[in-house]
Design a protein around this motif. Structure first.
Motif, short mmCIF file in Angstrom:
data_model
loop_
_atom_site.label_atom_id
_atom_site.label_comp_id
_atom_site.label_asym_id
_atom_site.label_seq_id
_atom_site.Cartn_x
_atom_site.Cartn_y
_atom_site.Cartn_z
N ALA A 27 31.70 -30.78 4.62
CA ALA A 27 30.86 -31.72 3.86
C ALA A 27 29.41 -31.10 3.78
CB ALA A 27 31.00 -33.05 4.40
N ALA A 28 28.74 -30.87 4.89
CA ALA A 28 27.38 -30.61 5.09
C ALA A 28 27.09 -29.29 3.93
CB ALA A 28 27.04 -30.16 6.32
N LYS A 29 28.19 -28.13 3.96
CA LYS A 29 27.73 -27.10 3.28
C LYS A 29 28.05 -27.10 1.79
CE LYS A 29 28.92 -23.67 7.06
NZ LYS A 29 29.90 -22.62 7.42
N VAL A 30 29.13 -28.16 1.48
CA VAL A 30 29.34 -28.33 0.07
C VAL A 30 28.00 -29.19 -0.40
CG1 VAL A 30 30.64 -29.81 -1.67
CG2 VAL A 30 31.76 -28.36 0.00
N GLY A 31 27.62 -30.18 0.29
CA GLY A 31 26.40 -31.23 -0.04
C GLY A 31 25.19 -29.89 -0.47
N LEU A 32 25.03 -29.04 0.55
CA LEU A 32 23.90 -28.05 0.50
C LEU A 32 24.03 -27.16 -0.88
CD1 LEU A 32 21.20 -26.42 1.34
CD2 LEU A 32 22.74 -25.05 2.86
N GLY A 33 25.33 -26.75 -1.23
CA GLY A 33 25.90 -26.13 -2.14
C GLY A 33 25.39 -26.95 -3.67
N PHE A 34 25.68 -28.12 -3.59
CA PHE A 34 25.24 -28.75 -4.91
C PHE A 34 23.84 -28.79 -5.01
CE2 PHE A 34 29.67 -30.53 -4.70
CZ PHE A 34 30.28 -30.43 -5.88
N PHE A 35 23.10 -28.98 -3.95
CA PHE A 35 21.54 -29.14 -3.89
C PHE A 35 21.08 -27.59 -4.43
CE2 PHE A 35 17.49 -28.43 -2.01
CZ PHE A 35 16.74 -29.29 -2.57
N LEU A 36 21.50 -26.59 -3.92
CA LEU A 36 21.15 -25.46 -4.36
C LEU A 36 21.37 -25.21 -5.95
CD1 LEU A 36 22.12 -22.93 -1.36
CD2 LEU A 36 19.85 -24.30 -1.86
N VAL A 37 22.75 -25.65 -6.29
CA VAL A 37 22.86 -25.56 -7.71
C VAL A 37 21.90 -26.18 -8.74
CG1 VAL A 37 24.31 -25.93 -9.53
CG2 VAL A 37 25.36 -24.96 -7.38
N VAL A 38 21.66 -27.57 -8.13
CA VAL A 38 20.62 -28.08 -8.93
C VAL A 38 19.38 -27.46 -8.84
CG1 VAL A 38 19.28 -30.42 -9.09
CG2 VAL A 38 21.80 -30.48 -8.43
N ALA A 39 18.78 -27.24 -7.49
CA ALA A 39 17.38 -26.64 -7.45
C ALA A 39 17.30 -25.30 -8.24
CB ALA A 39 17.28 -26.25 -5.90
N GLY A 40 18.52 -24.22 -8.19
CA GLY A 40 18.53 -23.25 -8.93
C GLY A 40 18.34 -23.63 -10.38
N SER A 41 19.26 -24.36 -10.91
CA SER A 41 18.85 -24.84 -12.42
C SER A 41 17.57 -25.24 -12.73
CB SER A 41 20.07 -25.96 -12.55
OG SER A 41 21.20 -25.49 -12.42
N LEU A 42 16.83 -26.12 -11.91
CA LEU A 42 15.60 -26.12 -12.06
C LEU A 42 14.77 -24.90 -12.14
CD1 LEU A 42 13.31 -28.50 -12.42
CD2 LEU A 42 13.11 -28.53 -9.92
N PHE A 43 14.84 -24.03 -11.30
CA PHE A 43 14.03 -22.85 -11.27
C PHE A 43 14.38 -21.87 -12.63
CE2 PHE A 43 13.33 -23.63 -6.82
CZ PHE A 43 12.04 -23.65 -6.66
N THR A 44 15.75 -21.92 -12.79
CA THR A 44 15.95 -21.38 -14.00
C THR A 44 15.44 -21.66 -15.27
OG1 THR A 44 18.26 -20.86 -13.01
CG2 THR A 44 18.17 -20.52 -15.21
N LEU A 45 15.47 -23.06 -15.29
CA LEU A 45 14.71 -23.52 -16.78
C LEU A 45 13.37 -23.19 -16.62
CD1 LEU A 45 16.35 -27.15 -16.66
CD2 LEU A 45 16.48 -25.32 -18.37
N SER A 46 12.60 -23.11 -15.44
CA SER A 46 11.27 -23.08 -15.65
C SER A 46 11.03 -21.50 -15.86
CB SER A 46 10.53 -23.38 -14.27
OG SER A 46 11.27 -22.77 -13.31
N ILE A 47 11.89 -20.62 -15.39
CA ILE A 47 11.82 -19.14 -15.69
C ILE A 47 12.03 -18.85 -17.15
CG2 ILE A 47 12.88 -16.94 -15.29
CD1 ILE A 47 13.40 -17.89 -12.32
N SER A 48 13.08 -19.54 -17.58
CA SER A 48 13.53 -19.62 -19.12
C SER A 48 12.13 -19.88 -19.96
CB SER A 48 14.77 -20.17 -19.50
OG SER A 48 15.65 -19.78 -18.55
#
Length: 234
Positions: free
Chosen positions: A48-69
């Motif tokens: 559960a902890a790793k899945v929760g971190l995984g979802f957070f990384l996906v959200v954070a990665g999307s945020l950085f992806t938008l700024s980079i784009s």
């Protein structure tokens, strides 16, 4: 817009692959075992902890992806004047790399149940990360003293925005790392902090990857890559 969708698609695909590797597709209700052996049921599940971190990384990665784009599209404007990248950023990059390696060191010794080396790795990772943040603030101060203000130029705004956003994620990681260090100081059993160390190491590797991409953008190395992608998608 096409570039944004491609970046988000890649980020989503990576997040889905990472969650799959963590065992999201497993069926825990089919696992066999004795009910009385399930000690520590109140403790957080590693999955559960790793899945929760995984979802957070996906959200954070999307945020950085938008700024980079947005950065890649905006730099074609006539009012875009690139600012000089402070040489201090090279040192800061080295500090973040050292921090990531230190946490990987701590993770390796957590698996070997060596609490002393775990503590050393966690402390080193925290010190290097704090030095990285201090170096980023000094780089901002250097640019500000030279007249490169936030609202002076779109390039300036993106520089402060992306480095500041990354710095906030590092600061949040330091809070979690501080809690893990506190737990490591209070126990002699490295197995009790193994999950926390692993989560911190994963997050730090993510921060390092994001920073290397941002650093390539800010130094201009990624300009040719963006141009190739733009021509391929048009």
């Amino acid at each position: 817009m096409t570039i944004v969708l491609v970046f988000l698609g890649l980020a989503g695909a990576f997040g889905a692959w990472w969650l799959w590797r963590q065992g999201l597709a497993s069926k825990p209700w089919l696992e066999q075992g004795v009910i009385g052996d399930a000690a520590g049921m109140d403790a957080p599940s590693p999955l559960a902890a790793k899945v929760g971190l995984g979802f957070f990384l996906v959200v954070a990665g999307s945020l950085f992806t938008l700024s980079i784009s947005a950065y890649s599209m905006r730099l074609q404007g006539a009012d875009w004047w690139p600012l000089p990248v402070p040489a201090l950023l090279w040192l800061n990059t080295g500090l973040l790399i050292a921090s990531s390696f230190a946490l990987e060191w701590a993770k390796a010794f957590a698996r070997r149940a060596d609490i002393r080396q775990v503590r050393a790795g966690l402390f080193a990772g925290g010190i290097f990360a704090a030095a990285f943040l201090a170096g980023q603030l000094l780089a901002w101060r250097e640019l500000y003293a030279d007249g490169y203000f936030l609202a002076s130029n779109p390039a300036n705004s993106f520089f402060y925005l992306m480095t500041g956003l990354h710095g906030l994620h590092v600061l949040g990681g330091l809070v979690a790392l501080g809690r893990t260090i506190t737990h490591a100081q209070r126990t002699l059993d490295a197995r009790k902090v193994r999950l926390g160390v692993e989560l911190c190491a994963i997050y730090w590797h993510f921060l390092l990857l994001v920073w290397l991409v941002l650093f390539a953008l800010l130094t201009g190395w990624a300009g040719d890559v963006f141009e190739i992608c733009r021509q391929a998608l048009t």
